[in-house]
Design an enzyme around this catalytic site. Structure first.
Site, mmCIF file in Angstrom:
data_model
loop_
_atom_site.group_PDB
_atom_site.id
_atom_site.type_symbol
_atom_site.label_atom_id
_atom_site.label_comp_id
_atom_site.label_asym_id
_atom_site.label_seq_id
_atom_site.Cartn_x
_atom_site.Cartn_y
_atom_site.Cartn_z
ATOM 1 N N LYS A 116 0.962 -1.290 -0.135
ATOM 2 C CA LYS A 116 0.052 -0.206 -0.044
ATOM 3 C C LYS A 116 1.012 1.369 -0.159
ATOM 4 O O LYS A 116 0.514 2.302 -0.160
ATOM 5 C CB LYS A 116 -0.908 0.077 1.377
ATOM 6 C CG LYS A 116 -2.371 -0.850 0.948
ATOM 7 C CD LYS A 116 -3.122 -0.740 2.589
ATOM 8 C CE LYS A 116 -3.783 -2.132 2.601
ATOM 9 N NZ LYS A 116 -5.250 -2.225 1.882
ATOM 10 N N ARG A 292 -6.404 -8.245 -9.170
ATOM 11 C CA ARG A 292 -7.024 -9.564 -9.387
ATOM 12 C C ARG A 292 -8.440 -9.162 -9.880
ATOM 13 O O ARG A 292 -8.851 -7.971 -9.939
ATOM 14 C CB ARG A 292 -7.098 -10.352 -8.056
ATOM 15 C CG ARG A 292 -7.859 -9.497 -7.002
ATOM 16 C CD ARG A 292 -7.837 -10.305 -5.492
ATOM 17 N NE ARG A 292 -8.111 -9.480 -4.616
ATOM 18 C CZ ARG A 292 -9.321 -8.827 -4.184
ATOM 19 N NH1 ARG A 292 -10.341 -8.776 -4.803
ATOM 20 N NH2 ARG A 292 -9.329 -8.071 -3.057
HETATM 21 P P1 ADP Z 1 -12.950 -7.525 -2.722
HETATM 22 O O1 ADP Z 1 -12.524 -8.422 -4.087
HETATM 23 O O2 ADP Z 1 -14.026 -6.674 -3.113
HETATM 24 O O3 ADP Z 1 -11.855 -6.700 -2.440
HETATM 25 P P2 ADP Z 1 -12.823 -9.164 -0.437
HETATM 26 O O4 ADP Z 1 -11.529 -8.078 -0.048
HETATM 27 O O5 ADP Z 1 -13.711 -9.280 0.517
HETATM 28 O O6 ADP Z 1 -13.545 -8.176 -1.569
HETATM 29 O O7 ADP Z 1 -12.110 -10.419 -1.293
HETATM 30 C C1 ADP Z 1 -11.031 -10.886 -1.260
HETATM 31 C C2 ADP Z 1 -11.163 -11.832 0.224
HETATM 32 O O8 ADP Z 1 -11.987 -12.912 -0.281
HETATM 33 C C3 ADP Z 1 -9.926 -12.427 0.477
HETATM 34 O O9 ADP Z 1 -9.410 -11.462 1.425
HETATM 35 C C4 ADP Z 1 -10.401 -13.553 1.423
HETATM 36 O O10 ADP Z 1 -10.814 -13.385 2.811
HETATM 37 C C5 ADP Z 1 -11.673 -13.922 0.665
HETATM 38 N N1 ADP Z 1 -11.465 -15.295 -0.070
HETATM 39 C C6 ADP Z 1 -10.249 -15.929 -0.505
HETATM 40 N N2 ADP Z 1 -10.579 -16.955 -1.246
HETATM 41 C C7 ADP Z 1 -11.901 -17.192 -1.419
HETATM 42 C C8 ADP Z 1 -12.604 -17.912 -1.921
HETATM 43 N N3 ADP Z 1 -12.357 -18.852 -2.787
HETATM 44 N N4 ADP Z 1 -14.121 -17.651 -1.758
HETATM 45 C C9 ADP Z 1 -14.605 -16.912 -1.131
HETATM 46 N N5 ADP Z 1 -13.698 -15.807 -0.642
HETATM 47 C C10 ADP Z 1 -12.378 -15.944 -0.658
HETATM 48 P P1 ADP Z 2 -8.141 -3.602 2.326
HETATM 49 O O1 ADP Z 2 -6.949 -4.082 1.742
HETATM 50 O O2 ADP Z 2 -8.290 -4.353 3.526
HETATM 51 O O3 ADP Z 2 -9.297 -3.585 1.423
HETATM 52 P P2 ADP Z 2 -8.474 -0.788 2.110
HETATM 53 O O4 ADP Z 2 -7.539 -0.022 2.394
HETATM 54 O O5 ADP Z 2 -9.080 -1.042 0.765
HETATM 55 O O6 ADP Z 2 -8.390 -2.118 2.805
HETATM 56 O O7 ADP Z 2 -9.713 -0.359 2.851
HETATM 57 C C1 ADP Z 2 -11.059 -0.842 3.278
HETATM 58 C C2 ADP Z 2 -11.902 -0.051 3.819
HETATM 59 O O8 ADP Z 2 -11.565 0.569 5.015
HETATM 60 C C3 ADP Z 2 -12.397 0.798 3.026
HETATM 61 O O9 ADP Z 2 -13.390 0.348 2.050
HETATM 62 C C4 ADP Z 2 -13.081 1.971 3.886
HETATM 63 O O10 ADP Z 2 -14.238 1.485 4.378
HETATM 64 C C5 ADP Z 2 -11.998 1.802 5.063
HETATM 65 N N1 ADP Z 2 -11.065 2.744 4.722
HETATM 66 C C6 ADP Z 2 -9.787 2.487 4.501
HETATM 67 N N2 ADP Z 2 -9.118 3.629 4.607
HETATM 68 C C7 ADP Z 2 -9.732 4.682 5.082
HETATM 69 C C8 ADP Z 2 -9.458 5.834 5.321
HETATM 70 N N3 ADP Z 2 -8.337 6.424 5.077
HETATM 71 N N4 ADP Z 2 -10.650 6.586 6.058
HETATM 72 C C9 ADP Z 2 -11.785 6.255 6.218
HETATM 73 N N5 ADP Z 2 -12.165 4.915 5.962
HETATM 74 C C10 ADP Z 2 -11.140 4.144 5.327
#
Ligand code: ADP
Ligand code: ADP
Ligand code: MG
Length: 495
Positions: A116, A292
């Site tokens: 990140k 991905r």
């Molecule tokens: P997005 O794709 O919108 O970022 P997520 O972060 O929830 O949504 O999706 C990735 C997450 O899905 C992974 O961090 C893991 O916890 C979960 N995951 C991993 N493998 C699988 C799987 N085969 N089926 C469902 N969920 C999975």
């Molecule tokens: P991950 O890798 O777990 O998906 P993200 O950085 O994408 O982490 O953040 C996941 C969620 O956390 C965001 O969709 C939002 O709801 C919250 N979030 C992340 N960064 C911030 C921020 N700077 N301020 C407020 N909410 C945040």
């Protein structure tokens, strides 16, 4: 050209990839753990190989074992799905080394996106706005405290290796910051074996709006519109929709241009997602790239008319994008509800076990991507996502009401699900008006409103049952009286 794909995943996403491969005449290879012996993806693939025990580290994360299967089965490409090895650049590199076509970005690009901090730095260079925060990694709690006081509380402590909502902590004062620093460090170490933390300004009342990006090996890049994913629990998405109610055509184009620039800045190839937060004042800030296929990709498929897995395979084959930005049109409105096996009232704790019976919704413009079948099992070893229920409509309202019908149709026996919560949300005035924010559930007291709705539903059901019983008894009474009058077989007629 790709002829045989190994799907290094399980569940609904493995099935999703197999379907497109079937349609393209590409052979499929499934892998499975002890726990997944009876899973649908194992039955649907052309070949299936057992790769180890239930725990992900012993199977779906076992790179060497998966590589063995690819080499011995003559597989020429791998689709990693999401989660598991999908964003593991070591695995992507291992595939590159062994001449297996990894359907996704290059290992180097993935490595950059997966960090990140590095990724934010690349965005700053490309003039893509990012959330204000520490200029780099913070080395200890003292430094974090200094930065937090400079930018002002509340702040977020983020592990640069975090994902899926894990490795993020909101802190509002020095004391919480010190505790939070410890927790994020130890969580990150136990999850990925290392820790590195950044500090970010916590943006209040924000919306999570992300863009699908797409770039081929010839430098052609487009965006495939936005998705709003503001309805979350524990920083994880629950309901997504496209278009976002706060993105109009000119905003879409403005941010879309940033997204294309972001893809170029990290030399991204294949499909990915650029995530942004939209502050209450309307400003967009980049947060991260998911390197991905995204969980919620079906709603973008619905409004773009494209098959994203096919697009991924075409790009991996080295083909140029078959369209330019101006050729792409957004059509209609789509919503996704992530049907999780979890108990809303136990702080969303997983609910697992056998599923003796299911009903999968159907009907016009309803799509349900799921691994469920009657008699399957929801395993405690893996993610709680059982199904992705998506609906489309020419208007938002049609998409919403169709979703409510589909949620009413869906039935999963044996485990608790998030379906009741989604009905409450979709029926709420706030959702209808598009008043979304990442704290939607808390802000609008959705769990208590769900309790009320369930109480009402129970009362209505028992009233309806009572009314039906009264009508029945009147009916029976009249039949009995008639039968007394002419003593013929009234009972027979009733049968
Ligand atoms: P997005 O794709 O919108 O970022 P997520 O972060 O929830 O949504 O999706 C990735 C997450 O899905 C992974 O961090 C893991 O916890 C979960 N995951 C991993 N493998 C699988 C799987 N085969 N089926 C469902 N969920 C999975
Ligand atoms: P991950 O890798 O777990 O998906 P993200 O950085 O994408 O982490 O953040 C996941 C969620 O956390 C965001 O969709 C939002 O709801 C919250 N979030 C992340 N960064 C911030 C921020 N700077 N301020 C407020 N909410 C945040
Ligand atoms: Mg994210």
């Amino acid at each position: 050209m790709i002829e045989k794909v190994l799907i290094a995943n399980r569940g609904e996403i493995a099935l999703r990839v197999i379907r497109t491969c079937n349609a393209l005449g590409i052979k499929t290879v499934a892998v499975y753990s002890d726990e997944d012996y009876n899973s649908l993806h194992v039955k649907k693939a052309d070949e299936s190989y057992h790769i180890g025990e239930a725990a992900p580290a012993k199977s779906y994360l076992n790179q060497e074992k998966i590589l063995d299967v690819m080499l011995s089965s003559g597989t020429d490409a791998v689709h990693p799905g999401y989660g598991f090895l999908s964003e593991n650049d070591d695995f992507a590199r291992l595939c590159e080394k062994n001449k297996i076509n990894f359907i996704g970005p290059s290992a180097d690009s993935m490595n950059l996106c997966g960090d990140k901090m590095e990724c934010k730095a690349a965005m700053l260079k490309a003039k893509v706005p990012t959330v204000p925060g520490s200029p780099g990694l913070v080395k200890d709690a003292d430094e974090a405290e200094k930065i937090a006081n400079d930018i002002g509380y509340p702040v977020l402590l983020k592990s640069v290796y975090g994902g899926g909502g894990r490795g993020i902590r909101l802190v509002t004062n020095d004391k919480e910051l010190r505790e939070g620093f410890e927790t994020v460090t130890s969580e990150s170490i136990s999850a990925v074996g290392k820790s590195a933390i950044i500090v970010e300004k916590f943006l209040e009342k924000t919306r999570h709006i992300e863009y699908q990006m797409c770039r081929d090996h010839h430098g052609n890049a487009v965006h495939l519109f936005e998705r709003e994913c503001s309805i979350q629990r524990r920083n994880q998405k629950l309901i997504e929709q496209t278009p976002s109610p706060v993105v109009d055509a000119s905003k879409r184009e403005e941010i879309g241009e940033l997204v294309v620039r972001a893809a170029e800045a990290v030399d991204y190839t294949n499909l990915g997602t650029a995530e942004f937060l939209r502050a209450d004042n309307g400003e967009f800030y980049f947060i991260e790239i998911n390197a991905r296929l995204q969980v919620e990709h079906p709603i973008s498929e619905m409004v773009s008319g494209l098959d994203f897995v096919k697009l991924q395979i075409d790009i991996a084959n080295g083909e140029p994008l078959p369209f330019k930005q101006k050729d792409l049109k957004m059509n209609g409105y789509a919503i996704e509800c992530r049907i999780n096996a979890e108990d809303t009232f136990l702080d969303f704790a997983p609910s697992t076990g056998p599923v003796p019976d299911v009903t999968i919704p159907a009907g016009p413009n309803v799509r349900c991507d799921t691994y469920l079948y009657s008699g399957c099992t929801v395993s405690p070893f893996y993610d709680s996502l059982m199904a992705k229920l998506c609906t489309w409509g020419p208007t938002f309202e049609e998409s919403r009401t169709r979703m409510l019908t589909a949620l009413n149709d869906m039935y999963v026996q044996g485990v608790e699900t998030s379906i009741p919560l989604y009905k409450t949300i979709l029926n709420s005035e706030e959702y209808k008006k598009g008043e979304l924010s990442t704290d939607f559930l808390k802000r609008y007291d959705m769990i208590n409103r769900l309790t009320e709705d369930l109480k009402k539903e129970k009362e209505e059901k028992s009233e309806a049952a009572l009314a039906a019983a009264i009508i029945h008894s009147e009916y029976f009474k009249s039949r009995v009286q008639n039968s007394d009058a002419n003593s013929t077989s009234w009972k027979h007629k009733l049968d």
